[in-house]
Enzyme design. Structure first.
Site, PDB file in Angstrom:
ATOM      1  N   ASP A   1      -1.310   6.169   1.293  1.00 31.35           N
ATOM      2  CA  ASP A   1      -1.760   6.531   2.683  1.00 31.35           C
ATOM      3  C   ASP A   1      -0.382   6.671   3.458  1.00 31.35           C
ATOM      4  OD1 ASP A   1      -4.515   6.672   2.565  1.00 31.35           O
ATOM      5  OD2 ASP A   1      -4.487   4.587   3.124  1.00 31.35           O
TER       6      ASP A   1
ATOM      7  N   ASP B   1      -8.033  12.071   4.198  1.00 24.52           N
ATOM      8  CA  ASP B   1      -8.796  11.232   5.307  1.00 24.52           C
ATOM      9  C   ASP B   1      -9.146  12.438   6.469  1.00 24.52           C
ATOM     10  OD1 ASP B   1      -9.210   9.121   3.655  1.00 24.52           O
ATOM     11  OD2 ASP B   1      -7.175   8.095   4.826  1.00 24.52           O
TER      12      ASP B   1
END
Length: 206
Positions: A149, A183
């Site tokens: 991430d 995401d």
């Protein structure tokens, strides 16, 4: 099907190129400020959304078992979503539904690639920049990789007013979660299904 495949490949390429770049240029928890409200901040997630681990929910199983179960579940889930997408295209369901499924499938597949392969093709990022295909092997086995991430939007940070129940006086960051392109794709897909539900699932007129 061809158009869907092209869009899936584009989303996957953007997702994986961004992750590989971060993994091979940043140390874990290293950050770069783009704007005051947007940072590139490298973290790794070995659990579910928001860093939640399956072992946190089911404390009677170990972290390794929980990780394996989670990755296995994700693989079966992506197979189900893929089947739904192909079936929707073949049966010429609404373009809204197909478009949403493309984003959800692409995002889910992007994160599964991390979970399945990244432990093997990268060494760890603790105190160093990771190497792609290291000679001495990766940081873990297949199916035990961590999701990369890097998108962080701390738009506002401060102490909340005392009158707010439970959180009053606490330091608060909006928006605190760190996420990735996959995401974003999943969120777009679910957003389409949520806000354009009638177009995604039109009622048949009898």
């Amino acid at each position: 099907m061809k158009k869907a495949s092209i869009l899936i490949i584009i989303i996957l390429l953007i997702d994986q190129i961004s992750k590989i770049y971060i993994k091979t240029h940043f140390q874990l928890h290293e950050s770069e400020t783009v704007f005051s409200w947007f940072k590139i901040y490298f973290v790794e997630n070995d659990g579910m959304a928001w860093g939640t681990k399956l072992s946190d929910i089911l404390p009677f199983i170990g972290d390794r078992t929980a990780k394996l179960c989670l990755t296995t579940f994700r693989i079966f889930a992506i197979l189900g979503i893929g089947y739904w997408l192909v079936n929707a295209i073949k049966k010429k369901h609404s373009k809204t539904l197909i478009f949403a499924l493309i984003f959800i499938f692409s995002g889910a597949l992007g994160n599964i690639i991390d979970s399945v392969f990244y432990g093997v093709i990268f060494n760890d990022s603790f105190g160093q920049v990771a190497t792609f295909l290291p000679i001495d092997g990766g940081y873990d086995k297949a199916l035990f990789g961590n999701v990369v991430d890097m998108l962080y939007f701390p738009m506002w940070q401060g102490n909340l007013p005392e009158w707010i129940p439970y959180l009053g006086g606490e330091n608060f960051i909006f928006f605190e979660p760190v996420f990735n392109i996959a995401d974003v794709a999943i969120a777009i897909g679910f957003g389409i299904l949520l806000f354009f539900n009638n177009k995604a699932f039109p009622k048949k007129i009898l």
